[in-house]
Design a protein around this motif. Structure first.
Motif, PDB file in Angstrom:
ATOM      1  N   GLN A 112      -0.935  -2.161   7.629  1.00 39.92           N
ATOM      2  CA  GLN A 112      -2.029  -2.215   6.662  1.00 39.92           C
ATOM      3  C   GLN A 112      -1.533  -2.792   5.349  1.00 39.92           C
ATOM      4  OE1 GLN A 112      -3.697   1.820   6.470  1.00 39.92           O
ATOM      5  NE2 GLN A 112      -5.470   1.067   7.602  1.00 39.92           N
ATOM      6  N   LEU A 113      -2.325  -3.687   4.791  1.00 36.79           N
ATOM      7  CA  LEU A 113      -2.072  -4.243   3.482  1.00 36.79           C
ATOM      8  C   LEU A 113      -3.306  -3.926   2.647  1.00 36.79           C
ATOM      9  CD1 LEU A 113      -0.478  -6.115   5.604  1.00 36.79           C
ATOM     10  CD2 LEU A 113      -0.403  -7.766   3.734  1.00 36.79           C
ATOM     11  N   VAL A 114      -3.116  -3.256   1.535  1.00 37.61           N
ATOM     12  CA  VAL A 114      -4.234  -2.841   0.706  1.00 37.61           C
ATOM     13  C   VAL A 114      -4.038  -3.358  -0.715  1.00 37.61           C
ATOM     14  CG1 VAL A 114      -5.575  -0.915  -0.174  1.00 37.61           C
ATOM     15  CG2 VAL A 114      -4.573  -0.782   2.118  1.00 37.61           C
ATOM     16  N   GLU A 115      -4.937  -4.251  -1.113  1.00 36.74           N
ATOM     17  CA  GLU A 115      -4.883  -4.829  -2.450  1.00 36.74           C
ATOM     18  C   GLU A 115      -5.677  -3.986  -3.443  1.00 36.74           C
ATOM     19  OE1 GLU A 115      -5.460  -8.462   0.421  1.00 36.74           O
ATOM     20  OE2 GLU A 115      -6.278  -6.434   0.191  1.00 36.74           O
ATOM     21  N   SER A 116      -5.278  -4.080  -4.690  1.00 34.16           N
ATOM     22  CA  SER A 116      -6.017  -3.444  -5.777  1.00 34.16           C
ATOM     23  C   SER A 116      -5.739  -4.202  -7.062  1.00 34.16           C
ATOM     24  CB  SER A 116      -5.619  -1.972  -5.929  1.00 34.16           C
ATOM     25  OG  SER A 116      -4.252  -1.860  -6.257  1.00 34.16           O
ATOM     26  N   GLY A 117      -6.553  -3.922  -8.091  1.00 33.95           N
ATOM     27  CA  GLY A 117      -6.317  -4.502  -9.393  1.00 33.95           C
ATOM     28  C   GLY A 117      -7.268  -5.605  -9.800  1.00 33.95           C
TER      29      GLY A 117
END
Length: 124
Positions: free
Chosen positions: A3-8
Motif C-alpha cells: 500500500q502506498l498512501v499519499e497525503s499533503g
C-alpha cells in the motif's frame, strides 16, 4: 499487499508551498526507488521526481527543477515531495509510485505499485 498512501495535497496560492508525503507498507521500502508523477485533467500522467533506494540519487522533470525536492526516510517508510514556488500549471493529482529498478523510475509504465493520489490545486 503493498500500500502506498499519499497525503499533503490541498489548495494553495501561486508562489506558495506544499509538502506531499507517501507512506509505504507491505514490502521492504529500501528495496524500491520511489517516484512522484502527476496527472492534470485531460492529460497524461507525467514524471515529476524520483529518488534511488538510499536517497543518494535523484531525478527531476525540467518543469520542476529548482522548485521541487524529493527525499525519503527509510526508517519511516516515507517519501516526500517538497514543492515551492508553486504555479497554476502545477495543478494536478499527484501520485506516489514504487519501482524495484531505479533505472526506470522515470517511466510510469514500469512502476510496480501506485498510490491513489492526492489533489494539488494552485490558484492564480
Amino acid at each position: 499487499q503493498v500500500q502506498l498512501v499519499e497525503s499533503g495535497g490541498g489548495l494553495v496560492q501561486a508562489g506558495g508551498s506544499l509538502r506531499l508525503s507517501c507512506v509505504v507498507s507491505g514490502r521492504t521500502f529500501r528495496n524500491y526507488a520511489m517516484s512522484w508523477f502527476r496527472q492534470a485533467p485531460g492529460k497524461e500522467r507525467d514524471f515529476v521526481a524520483g529518488i534511488g533506494y538510499s536517497g543518494g540519487s535523484t531525478d527531476y522533470a525540467d518543469s520542476v527543477k529548482g522548485r521541487f525536492t524529493i527525499s525519503r526516510d527509510n526508517a519511516k517508510n516515507t517519501v516526500y515531495l517538497q514543492m515551492n514556488s508553486l504555479k497554476p500549471e502545477d495543478t494536478a493529482v499527484y501520485y506516489c509510485a514504487a519501482d524495484s529498478n531505479f533505472r526506470t523510475m522515470t517511466l510510469a509504465y514500469r512502476m510496480d505499485y501506485w498510490g491513489k493520489g492526492t489533489l494539488v490545486t494552485v490558484s492564480s
